[in-house]
Motif scaffolding. Structure first.
Motif: not given
Length: 81
Positions: A63, A68-70, A74-75, A77
């Motif tokens: 990311c 990112t929430r991960n 990278c997710d 976002s």
């Protein structure tokens, strides 16, 4: 209390990095000059780098927008920024 510090957006697409097996420290603050990795720029802030361990050689998508929430990966976002 004060609001959470907002990370700096390094770029709005992930960093594709070829990793060898080992441990890496992902920049969470966005200030590092060595994106996507930590260079110590977070000192004095509430940010801390996040460890990522690669068990094998592979391409990893880190990311760069820091939303990112991960984390540290990278997710998607960045598409909403």
């Amino acid at each position: 209390g004060r609001a959470m510090a907002e990370p700096k957006i390094a770029q709005k697409s992930p960093y594709a990095v070829e990793l060898a097996p080992g441990d890496y420290w992902w920049c969470s603050c966005g200030q590092s000059k060595r994106q996507p990795f930590c260079d110590g720029s977070h000192k004095g802030t509430e940010f801390a780098p996040q460890k990522y361990s690669a068990g094998e050689s592979k391409t990893v998508y880190f990311c760069a927008c820091k939303a990112t929430r991960n984390a540290p990966l990278c997710d998607g976002s960045h598409k909403a920024l």
